[in-house]
Motif scaffolding. Structure first.
Motif, short mmCIF file in Angstrom:
data_model
loop_
_atom_site.label_atom_id
_atom_site.label_comp_id
_atom_site.label_asym_id
_atom_site.label_seq_id
_atom_site.Cartn_x
_atom_site.Cartn_y
_atom_site.Cartn_z
N LEU A 298 1.00 -1.35 -0.04
CA LEU A 298 -0.06 0.08 0.05
C LEU A 298 0.81 1.32 0.05
O LEU A 298 0.51 2.29 -0.86
CB LEU A 298 -0.91 0.17 1.07
CG LEU A 298 -2.07 -1.16 1.24
CD1 LEU A 298 -2.81 -1.02 2.57
CD2 LEU A 298 -2.98 -0.86 0.15
N LYS A 299 1.87 1.13 0.64
CA LYS A 299 2.53 2.49 0.76
C LYS A 299 3.47 2.76 -0.48
O LYS A 299 3.47 4.01 -1.11
CB LYS A 299 3.84 2.26 1.88
CG LYS A 299 3.11 2.35 3.33
CD LYS A 299 4.24 2.15 4.37
CE LYS A 299 3.99 2.40 5.82
NZ LYS A 299 4.91 2.26 6.90
N ARG A 302 0.83 3.82 -3.12
CA ARG A 302 0.43 5.13 -2.70
C ARG A 302 1.27 6.43 -3.35
O ARG A 302 0.82 7.55 -3.84
CB ARG A 302 0.39 5.47 -1.21
CG ARG A 302 -0.28 6.92 -0.93
CD ARG A 302 -0.09 7.06 0.38
NE ARG A 302 -0.69 8.27 1.05
CZ ARG A 302 0.13 9.58 0.94
NH1 ARG A 302 1.41 9.55 0.43
NH2 ARG A 302 -0.20 10.61 1.36
N VAL A 310 -6.18 8.08 -2.70
CA VAL A 310 -5.48 7.58 -1.73
C VAL A 310 -6.41 6.90 -0.70
O VAL A 310 -6.27 5.81 0.03
CB VAL A 310 -4.53 8.79 -1.20
CG1 VAL A 310 -3.94 8.07 0.26
CG2 VAL A 310 -3.48 9.01 -2.37
N LEU A 313 -7.80 3.76 -1.76
CA LEU A 313 -6.60 2.58 -1.66
C LEU A 313 -6.74 2.00 -0.27
O LEU A 313 -6.69 0.94 -0.12
CB LEU A 313 -5.38 3.35 -2.08
CG LEU A 313 -4.18 2.57 -1.96
CD1 LEU A 313 -4.15 1.30 -2.99
CD2 LEU A 313 -2.93 3.22 -2.25
N TYR A 314 -6.74 3.10 0.34
CA TYR A 314 -6.69 2.38 2.12
C TYR A 314 -7.81 1.63 2.30
O TYR A 314 -7.97 0.73 3.14
CB TYR A 314 -6.34 3.80 2.93
CG TYR A 314 -5.14 4.45 2.98
CD1 TYR A 314 -3.92 3.43 2.73
CD2 TYR A 314 -4.83 5.62 3.16
CE1 TYR A 314 -2.62 3.95 2.63
CE2 TYR A 314 -3.53 6.05 3.40
CZ TYR A 314 -2.42 5.24 2.83
OH TYR A 314 -1.18 5.74 2.78
#
Length: 756
Positions: A298-299, A302, A310, A313-314
């Motif tokens: 995920l990091k 992003r 964003v 996405l989380y």
């Protein structure tokens, strides 16, 4: 007798070589106990996994794992069978020789041969008996080892047969009720009562799996940790270099992944784990690895997303985490079912809210193009989640998991693979900016192109891998493979001609690969090899053209062989081609052969300034049939190669790029010629592009009708600037004549009138 005894001694020494096991047999003896223990452990893990009725992807993974182990054992059996056969042949030969020598001993005794002869025969028989005993011992040991390997093969085949039986029943289980329906309160209450014990047992089993994995894979785990640490150090160093490049404006957007060095290193480490571990880890180990890589993925992802995406996405990452927890909890069926239903319900709520909010924003024209593109996919996922929730609530968990978990599982894999691509892109961009790659000419001149090509290759491979996983997950891989094989194997027959789609595809792939290889080789040669060599004029282009034609020809012949054409009958094709040339391809072949002559003679090359009949300009390209000349006015003229051979061609830059400039001028009668010549030379020497060698020349050409005629001849080495230089010299000369007070007269005519 002595000669035959010596021959037998040689044969016995040859047989003694069979008594030495050799490196292959020693490796089998060492490996077989290890693989037996491994099969025992894997069988227990497979039994536990198969009792849970896993899905198609897990069954495919088990099949691949056990087929690999079986293939290794079958190879051992083949090697041992070959050794046993060789020993058996040696024993058969010894048996025949023993009979011969025993008969020879009896004959020697009957004929009262000397005692030395009988003793020699007895010695040979004793040697053969000893060799026979040792060979029999080796044969027995080899057969025992072969039997052990065969038993392990049988164990592998038993597991494979069980997996195959489950694979055949996967589709049938989709319509069976394998969970507890929500409306059956009695079954639900009973299952809830047993839930604590099941959770404790599952947790204990998970701890056991983790402990066994750590104990059995210590070296592999140490190697994986070392790989992670090495990648983390590399990412840290790359981040520092990228920061330095950013200050000078030389960094690339793909190197932003180095802002998260630990996350990037962890993503790559997990992705290569499939090649590190020879066997599939247990469920608890896989689940732990999936959870560990989720946050780093995920990091990394992003960093390359639009800020408006964003938060979604989380949210998606939270669903992926819930799915991983559900997968780990599926060892307790009721717990896994409840987590799955909560997932689907939450997913429906979130997707409905997101679609409604985007519909309101879309009316106000505040929605982005990416969000608009995601709406159809969100609607499909919403319908899938709703269907999965309904069938899961009805107790049909197999079908529900196929739908809901299929979407989440494939989405999770897509996320991790995308993060891996971003990290790989960053590493490629970094590698192209440091030694040794940064010193290559093709990297210095075409770095963005190379980065795009590498990204396209990585993306293509990733999409193909993801598609294969998706097909295997939904149980469509086998059907897709069978359908593809059937389509490629379908033949079209017309008389003696038989061709299939697979043959045509092989032909196209082979020919295309030859063309791509030719382009790649020429690109490397022209960018990095030729500039480092002192090659003659046009030799580099000749070598590149010859190499191109050779690779394309070889690729075409290989493509014909792949198509099934008998290359021994290529003379028939050559004869037919010759007939075609005789009737209608004379011009084409003439131009092609002329092109070859141009390449090898090297009289004309790309960049030359030429005059061909009424066409004057620069050669832009030399092709197989024609060349392209860009005229000084900017037009591109296609000139057949035959014209370059048959007609007169003026090449202004054949041996050098010198060009003589002539500037003529006339001055009035009465002008001192010596001063005029000095002015001409002074103007030429004052121009920065005029060469001192050859030196400029000023000439007095003669007497004109109205003026004295002079001419300035000067040389420059910039052929592309000769027109501009000629203009500048003419302007400078006009200025100098004005300053000197010299007159440039107009044409004068005297008219006399006579009275008639």
């Amino acid at each position: 007798m002595a000669r035959r005894a010596d021959d037998i001694g040689k044969q016995l020494r040859d047989f003694e070589a069979l008594l030495v096991p050799g490196q292959a047999i020693e490796a089998i003896e060492k490996r077989l106990p290890e693989i037996a223990v491994q099969i025992t452990s894997q069988t227990q893990a497979a039994d536990r996994l198969l009792d849970e009725q896993p899905g198609a992807p897990t069954l495919d993974g088990l099949t691949a794992q056990w087929q690999t182990t079986r293939a290794e054992l079958v190879g051992y059996v083949t090697v041992l069978a070959g050794r046993a056969t060789a020993i058996e042949k040696a024993l058969a030969h010894l048996t025949a020789q023993q009979k011969t020598w025993t008969q020879a001993r009896a004959d020697a005794q009957a004929s009262r041969a000397p005692a030395q002869v009988v003793e020699r025969i007895d010695s040979v028989l004793a040697d053969m008996a000893g060799s026979r005993t040792r060979l029999q011992a080796q044969r027995a040991a080899t057969l025992v080892l072969q039997d052990r390997a065969a038993q392990e093969v049988t164990r592998c085949e038993a597991v494979l047969e069980r997996v195959a039986a489950l694979q055949r029943g996967v589709a049938g289980r989709l319509l069976e009720r394998d969970g507890v329906p929500l409306w059956e309160i009695g079954q639900l209450a009973s299952a809830v009562t047993e839930l604590p014990d099941r959770i404790r047992n599952a947790a204990a089993a998970g701890r056991t799996q983790l402990r066994e994995f750590v104990q059995g894979q210590r070296r592999v785990i140490a190697a994986q940790v070392a790989l992670f640490l090495g990648l983390a150090l590399l990412m840290g160093a790359a981040r520092r270099r990228a920061a330095q490049w950013a200050q000078s404006g030389e960094t690339a957007a793909s190197m932003r992944v180095f802002d998260r060095p630990i996350s990037s290193a962890l993503v790559l480490t997990v992705l290569v784990s499939g090649w590190i571990y020879l066997t599939t880890p247990a469920r608890a180990v896989v689940a732990l690895g999936q959870v560990l890589v989720l946050v780093p993925a995920l990091k990394v992802t992003r960093l390359s997303l639009d800020p408006t995406l964003v938060r979604p996405l989380y949210v998606v990452g939270a669903f992926f985490l819930a799915e991983l927890v559900r997968h780990f909890a599926s060892t307790v069926p009721l717990l896994g079912q409840q987590v799955f239903l909560l997932e689907m319900l939450a997913g429906m709520v979130v997707l409905t809210w997101w679609l409604a909010s985007r519909r309101r924003r879309g009316a106000a024209d505040t929605i982005t193009s990416r969000e608009r593109a995601l709406r159809p996919a969100a609607r499909v996922v919403l319908v899938t989640f709703a269907a999965a929730f309904v069938v899961g609530a009805a107790g049909n968990m197999s079908l529900g998991l196929l739908l809901g978990s299929g979407v989440l599982g494939n989405g999770y894999l897509a996320l991790v693979l995308y993060a891996g691509i971003r990290v790989a892109d960053g590493l490629v961009a970094f590698a192209l900016r440091v030694r040794p790659l940064c010193v290559l000419g093709m990297v210095q001149r075409h770095r963005p192109l190379l980065e795009r090509r590498a990204h396209g290759l990585l993306r293509g491979l990733t999409i193909a891998g993801w598609a294969v996983f998706a097909l295997k997950y939904f149980g469509l891989w086998g059907a897709a493979v069978e359908l593809t094989e059937a389509a490629l194997g379908a033949h079209l027959r017309r008389g003696s001609l038989s061709i299939s789609l697979g043959d045509v595809l092989e032909f196209a792939v082979t020919a295309g690969a030859a063309i791509l290889l030719s382009g790649l080789v020429r690109f490397v040669l022209e960018e990095d090899v030729y500039p480092r060599l002192q090659l003659g004029r046009g030799l580099a282009q000749a070598l590149s053209s010859l190499l191109h034609y050779g690779l394309v020809l070889v690729g075409f012949l290989l493509a014909l062989a792949a198509l099934g054409v008998d290359l021994t009958k290529i003379t028939i094709l050559a004869g037919a081609f010759g007939v075609g040339i005789g009737f209608g391809l004379q011009t084409v072949v003439n131009n092609f052969v002329s092109g070859l002559l141009i390449v090898f003679e090297r009289r004309i090359k790309v960049g030359d300034a030429v005059q061909i009949a009424d066409v004057a300009g620069r050669v832009e390209q030399l092709g197989m049939r024609a060349c392209t000349v860009r005229t000084w006015e900017g037009a591109e003229v296609i000139v057949p190669n035959a014209s370059l051979i048959a007609e007169k061609v003026t090449n202004w830059t054949l041996s050098d790029r010198l060009r003589r400039i002539d500037v003529g001028v006339g001055v009035a009668y009465g002008t001192p010629p010596e001063k005029m010549l000095d002015i001409l030379l002074a103007v030429a020497r004052a121009h920065p592009l005029v060469l001192p060698d050859p030196a400029p020349v000023a000439l007095f050409l003669g007497f004109g009708d109205s003026a004295l005629r002079f001419e300035l001849r000067a040389w420059i080495d910039r052929f592309d600037l000769w027109v501009q230089t000629q203009s500048e010299l003419a302007v400078a000369l006009y200025t100098a004549l004005g300053e000197a007070g010299f007159e440039i007269p107009l044409p004068q005519h005297e008219v006399r009138l006579r009275r008639a």
